[in-house]
Motif scaffolding. Structure first.
Motif, PDB file in Angstrom:
ATOM      1  N   GLY A   1       0.791  -1.228   0.000  1.00  0.00           N
ATOM      2  CA  GLY A   1       0.000   0.000   0.000  1.00  0.00           C
ATOM      3  C   GLY A   1       0.818   1.270   0.000  1.00  0.00           C
ATOM      4  O   GLY A   1       0.260   2.363   0.064  1.00  0.00           O
ATOM      5  N   GLU A   2       2.159   1.196  -0.042  1.00  0.00           N
ATOM      6  CA  GLU A   2       2.957   2.408  -0.070  1.00  0.00           C
ATOM      7  C   GLU A   2       2.735   3.124  -1.397  1.00  0.00           C
ATOM      8  O   GLU A   2       2.666   2.508  -2.440  1.00  0.00           O
ATOM      9  CB  GLU A   2       4.446   2.071   0.090  1.00  0.00           C
ATOM     10  N   SER A   3       2.623   4.443  -1.352  1.00  0.00           N
ATOM     11  CA  SER A   3       2.342   5.189  -2.571  1.00  0.00           C
ATOM     12  C   SER A   3       3.405   6.227  -2.893  1.00  0.00           C
ATOM     13  O   SER A   3       3.307   6.919  -3.885  1.00  0.00           O
ATOM     14  CB  SER A   3       0.982   5.889  -2.456  1.00  0.00           C
ATOM     15  N   GLN A   4       4.447   6.355  -2.063  1.00  0.00           N
ATOM     16  CA  GLN A   4       5.486   7.336  -2.324  1.00  0.00           C
ATOM     17  C   GLN A   4       6.230   6.988  -3.600  1.00  0.00           C
ATOM     18  O   GLN A   4       6.742   5.888  -3.751  1.00  0.00           O
ATOM     19  CB  GLN A   4       6.474   7.364  -1.161  1.00  0.00           C
ATOM     20  N   PRO A   5       6.321   7.881  -4.588  1.00  0.00           N
ATOM     21  CA  PRO A   5       6.999   7.547  -5.835  1.00  0.00           C
ATOM     22  C   PRO A   5       8.507   7.497  -5.659  1.00  0.00           C
ATOM     23  O   PRO A   5       9.077   8.118  -4.768  1.00  0.00           O
ATOM     24  CB  PRO A   5       6.590   8.683  -6.777  1.00  0.00           C
ATOM     25  N   LYS A   6       9.164   6.744  -6.539  1.00  0.00           N
ATOM     26  CA  LYS A   6      10.618   6.625  -6.539  1.00  0.00           C
ATOM     27  C   LYS A   6      11.095   6.886  -7.965  1.00  0.00           C
ATOM     28  O   LYS A   6      10.731   6.177  -8.891  1.00  0.00           O
ATOM     29  CB  LYS A   6      11.034   5.232  -6.078  1.00  0.00           C
ATOM     30  N   ASN A   7      11.928   7.941  -8.140  1.00  0.00           N
ATOM     31  CA  ASN A   7      12.433   8.293  -9.460  1.00  0.00           C
ATOM     32  C   ASN A   7      13.886   7.854  -9.579  1.00  0.00           C
ATOM     33  O   ASN A   7      14.761   8.382  -8.912  1.00  0.00           O
ATOM     34  CB  ASN A   7      12.332   9.809  -9.689  1.00  0.00           C
ATOM     35  N   MET A   8      14.146   6.872 -10.436  1.00  0.00           N
ATOM     36  CA  MET A   8      15.486   6.354 -10.660  1.00  0.00           C
ATOM     37  C   MET A   8      15.552   5.840 -12.087  1.00  0.00           C
ATOM     38  O   MET A   8      14.527   5.679 -12.744  1.00  0.00           O
ATOM     39  CB  MET A   8      15.808   5.217  -9.674  1.00  0.00           C
ATOM     40  N   THR A   9      16.763   5.559 -12.576  1.00  0.00           N
ATOM     41  CA  THR A   9      16.879   4.933 -13.882  1.00  0.00           C
ATOM     42  C   THR A   9      16.445   3.481 -13.774  1.00  0.00           C
ATOM     43  O   THR A   9      16.404   2.896 -12.688  1.00  0.00           O
ATOM     44  CB  THR A   9      18.328   4.995 -14.394  1.00  0.00           C
ATOM     45  N   ALA A  10      16.162   2.875 -14.937  1.00  0.00           N
ATOM     46  CA  ALA A  10      15.732   1.484 -14.942  1.00  0.00           C
ATOM     47  C   ALA A  10      16.798   0.576 -14.339  1.00  0.00           C
ATOM     48  O   ALA A  10      16.497  -0.352 -13.586  1.00  0.00           O
ATOM     49  CB  ALA A  10      15.399   1.049 -16.371  1.00  0.00           C
ATOM     50  N   ALA A  11      18.066   0.820 -14.655  1.00  0.00           N
ATOM     51  CA  ALA A  11      19.151  -0.020 -14.138  1.00  0.00           C
ATOM     52  C   ALA A  11      19.229   0.069 -12.622  1.00  0.00           C
ATOM     53  O   ALA A  11      19.400  -0.947 -11.925  1.00  0.00           O
ATOM     54  CB  ALA A  11      20.478   0.388 -14.765  1.00  0.00           C
ATOM     55  N   ALA A  12      19.111   1.282 -12.095  1.00  0.00           N
ATOM     56  CA  ALA A  12      19.171   1.458 -10.641  1.00  0.00           C
ATOM     57  C   ALA A  12      17.973   0.810  -9.964  1.00  0.00           C
ATOM     58  O   ALA A  12      18.099   0.187  -8.905  1.00  0.00           O
ATOM     59  CB  ALA A  12      19.244   2.946 -10.301  1.00  0.00           C
ATOM     60  N   LEU A  13      16.803   0.952 -10.574  1.00  0.00           N
ATOM     61  CA  LEU A  13      15.613   0.328 -10.010  1.00  0.00           C
ATOM     62  C   LEU A  13      15.708  -1.194 -10.055  1.00  0.00           C
ATOM     63  O   LEU A  13      15.309  -1.875  -9.104  1.00  0.00           O
ATOM     64  CB  LEU A  13      14.371   0.802 -10.769  1.00  0.00           C
ATOM     65  N   TYR A  14      16.223  -1.722 -11.150  1.00  0.00           N
ATOM     66  CA  TYR A  14      16.403  -3.174 -11.238  1.00  0.00           C
ATOM     67  C   TYR A  14      17.251  -3.675 -10.081  1.00  0.00           C
ATOM     68  O   TYR A  14      16.883  -4.635  -9.387  1.00  0.00           O
ATOM     69  CB  TYR A  14      17.066  -3.546 -12.569  1.00  0.00           C
ATOM     70  N   GLN A  15      18.396  -3.033  -9.843  1.00  0.00           N
ATOM     71  CA  GLN A  15      19.275  -3.488  -8.761  1.00  0.00           C
ATOM     72  C   GLN A  15      18.617  -3.301  -7.402  1.00  0.00           C
ATOM     73  O   GLN A  15      18.742  -4.160  -6.513  1.00  0.00           O
ATOM     74  CB  GLN A  15      20.599  -2.726  -8.811  1.00  0.00           C
ATOM     75  N   ALA A  16      17.910  -2.200  -7.224  1.00  0.00           N
ATOM     76  CA  ALA A  16      17.249  -1.948  -5.940  1.00  0.00           C
ATOM     77  C   ALA A  16      16.170  -2.991  -5.662  1.00  0.00           C
ATOM     78  O   ALA A  16      16.078  -3.520  -4.549  1.00  0.00           O
ATOM     79  CB  ALA A  16      16.641  -0.544  -5.931  1.00  0.00           C
ATOM     80  N   PHE A  17      15.345  -3.290  -6.661  1.00  0.00           N
ATOM     81  CA  PHE A  17      14.289  -4.283  -6.469  1.00  0.00           C
ATOM     82  C   PHE A  17      14.868  -5.680  -6.279  1.00  0.00           C
ATOM     83  O   PHE A  17      14.369  -6.467  -5.471  1.00  0.00           O
ATOM     84  CB  PHE A  17      13.325  -4.271  -7.656  1.00  0.00           C
ATOM     85  N   LEU A  18      15.922  -6.002  -7.025  1.00  0.00           N
ATOM     86  CA  LEU A  18      16.534  -7.318  -6.880  1.00  0.00           C
ATOM     87  C   LEU A  18      17.165  -7.476  -5.503  1.00  0.00           C
ATOM     88  O   LEU A  18      17.042  -8.535  -4.869  1.00  0.00           O
ATOM     89  CB  LEU A  18      17.578  -7.530  -7.975  1.00  0.00           C
ATOM     90  N   ASP A  19      17.824  -6.441  -5.020  1.00  0.00           N
ATOM     91  CA  ASP A  19      18.402  -6.493  -3.673  1.00  0.00           C
ATOM     92  C   ASP A  19      17.311  -6.682  -2.626  1.00  0.00           C
ATOM     93  O   ASP A  19      17.480  -7.456  -1.669  1.00  0.00           O
ATOM     94  CB  ASP A  19      19.178  -5.211  -3.382  1.00  0.00           C
ATOM     95  N   GLU A  20      16.199  -5.960  -2.796  1.00  0.00           N
ATOM     96  CA  GLU A  20      15.085  -6.096  -1.859  1.00  0.00           C
ATOM     97  C   GLU A  20      14.516  -7.500  -1.881  1.00  0.00           C
ATOM     98  O   GLU A  20      14.208  -8.089  -0.836  1.00  0.00           O
ATOM     99  CB  GLU A  20      14.002  -5.076  -2.210  1.00  0.00           C
ATOM    100  N   PHE A  21      14.392  -8.066  -3.080  1.00  0.00           N
ATOM    101  CA  PHE A  21      13.904  -9.431  -3.208  1.00  0.00           C
ATOM    102  C   PHE A  21      14.854 -10.430  -2.539  1.00  0.00           C
ATOM    103  O   PHE A  21      14.425 -11.328  -1.810  1.00  0.00           O
ATOM    104  CB  PHE A  21      13.727  -9.782  -4.681  1.00  0.00           C
ATOM    105  N   ASN A  22      16.142 -10.267  -2.778  1.00  0.00           N
ATOM    106  CA  ASN A  22      17.117 -11.200  -2.216  1.00  0.00           C
ATOM    107  C   ASN A  22      17.161 -11.147  -0.695  1.00  0.00           C
ATOM    108  O   ASN A  22      17.417 -12.174  -0.043  1.00  0.00           O
ATOM    109  CB  ASN A  22      18.521 -10.892  -2.770  1.00  0.00           C
ATOM    110  N   LYS A  23      16.883  -9.993  -0.127  1.00  0.00           N
ATOM    111  CA  LYS A  23      16.916  -9.831   1.334  1.00  0.00           C
ATOM    112  C   LYS A  23      15.603 -10.242   1.998  1.00  0.00           C
ATOM    113  O   LYS A  23      15.561 -10.438   3.213  1.00  0.00           O
ATOM    114  CB  LYS A  23      17.231  -8.386   1.691  1.00  0.00           C
ATOM    115  N   ALA A  24      14.538 -10.336   1.226  1.00  0.00           N
ATOM    116  CA  ALA A  24      13.220 -10.629   1.790  1.00  0.00           C
ATOM    117  C   ALA A  24      13.188 -12.026   2.400  1.00  0.00           C
ATOM    118  O   ALA A  24      13.821 -12.960   1.910  1.00  0.00           O
ATOM    119  CB  ALA A  24      12.151 -10.493   0.715  1.00  0.00           C
ATOM    120  N   GLU A  25      12.431 -12.148   3.479  1.00  0.00           N
ATOM    121  CA  GLU A  25      12.276 -13.454   4.149  1.00  0.00           C
ATOM    122  C   GLU A  25      11.071 -14.172   3.591  1.00  0.00           C
ATOM    123  O   GLU A  25      10.103 -13.573   3.188  1.00  0.00           O
ATOM    124  CB  GLU A  25      12.116 -13.234   5.660  1.00  0.00           C
TER     125      GLU A  25
END
Length: 210
Positions: free
Chosen positions: A186-210
């Motif tokens: 439900g978070e709605s705060q936007p995040k402005n980044m390049t596609a490459a940066a977003l890819y790494q950020a989302f992948l890192d978040e996925f890898n750390k998720a339990e």
């Protein structure tokens, strides 16, 4: 276990999480979004919320190759002959027990038994070879059909699907900043980044998720 989402419901949620960048994927019949979700379903089904399924092979003496289940990602193992080996090794037929492996056969997958079972082993342990495997999440082509994804896996599937979408945009050399929802829940705060940066950020978040 929760009620499974339909393919259409997952695609709608994936599009919503991509916000404006969803418009960059224009393949007919939502094929781009379905591809992202299927890749995510494979990753979640093995690495985060393992889905163990049971299968079986009908053995033939000396036969190596057998068809693999469509949703098989990785073989776990088989109990075939193991109990007999542990409890009465002196009664074991000659030859090692076969090892089950997943093998690419052109565009298909096959299960190979190495070495193949011999007639004496089949007579001793049975012609049915049970095994266990890790399964991918199923997402039917029909948008109205149920997938195997429930609330238990939803956030992880959407997160990994977003990472895949950003990976594809990176490959397309898309360098303009993109607006996306920062996370799930439900978070709605936007995040402005390049596609490459977003890819790494989302992948890192996925890898750390339990």
């Amino acid at each position: 276990m929760g009620v499974p989402y339909t393919t259409a419901e997952l695609i709608a949620q994936h599009k919503a999480s991509l916000m404006d960048s969803a418009g960059l994927f224009v393949a007919p019949n939502d094929a781009d979004f379905l591809r992202h979700l299927r890749i995510a379903g494979r990753a979640v089904g093995v690495r985060k919320r393992p889905r163990t399924h049971a299968g079986q092979l009908q053995l033939e003496a000396g036969q190596v190759a057998y068809p693999a289940p469509a949703d098989l990602i990785q073989v776990k193992g088989s109990p075939w002959g193991v109990q007999e080996l542990q409890t009465a090794p002196w009664n074991m037929p000659r030859g090692p027990l076969p090892t089950l492996r997943l093998v690419a056969a052109g565009t298909a997958q096959e299960l190979h038994l190495s070495p193949p079972p011999n007639a004496a082993q089949i007579a001793a342990f049975g012609a049915v070879f049970p095994f266990y495997y890790f399964a991918a999440h199923t997402l039917p082509d029909d948008p109205g059909e149920a997938t195997s994804v429930t609330d238990i896996e939803l956030d992880l599937v959407l997160l990994r699907a977003k990472a895949e979408a950003m990976r594809e945009l990176t490959i397309r050399n898309h360098s303009k900043p993109i607006t996306l929802r920062a996370g799930q829940g439900g978070e709605s705060q936007p995040k402005n980044m390049t596609a490459a940066a977003l890819y790494q950020a989302f992948l890192d978040e996925f890898n750390k998720a339990e």
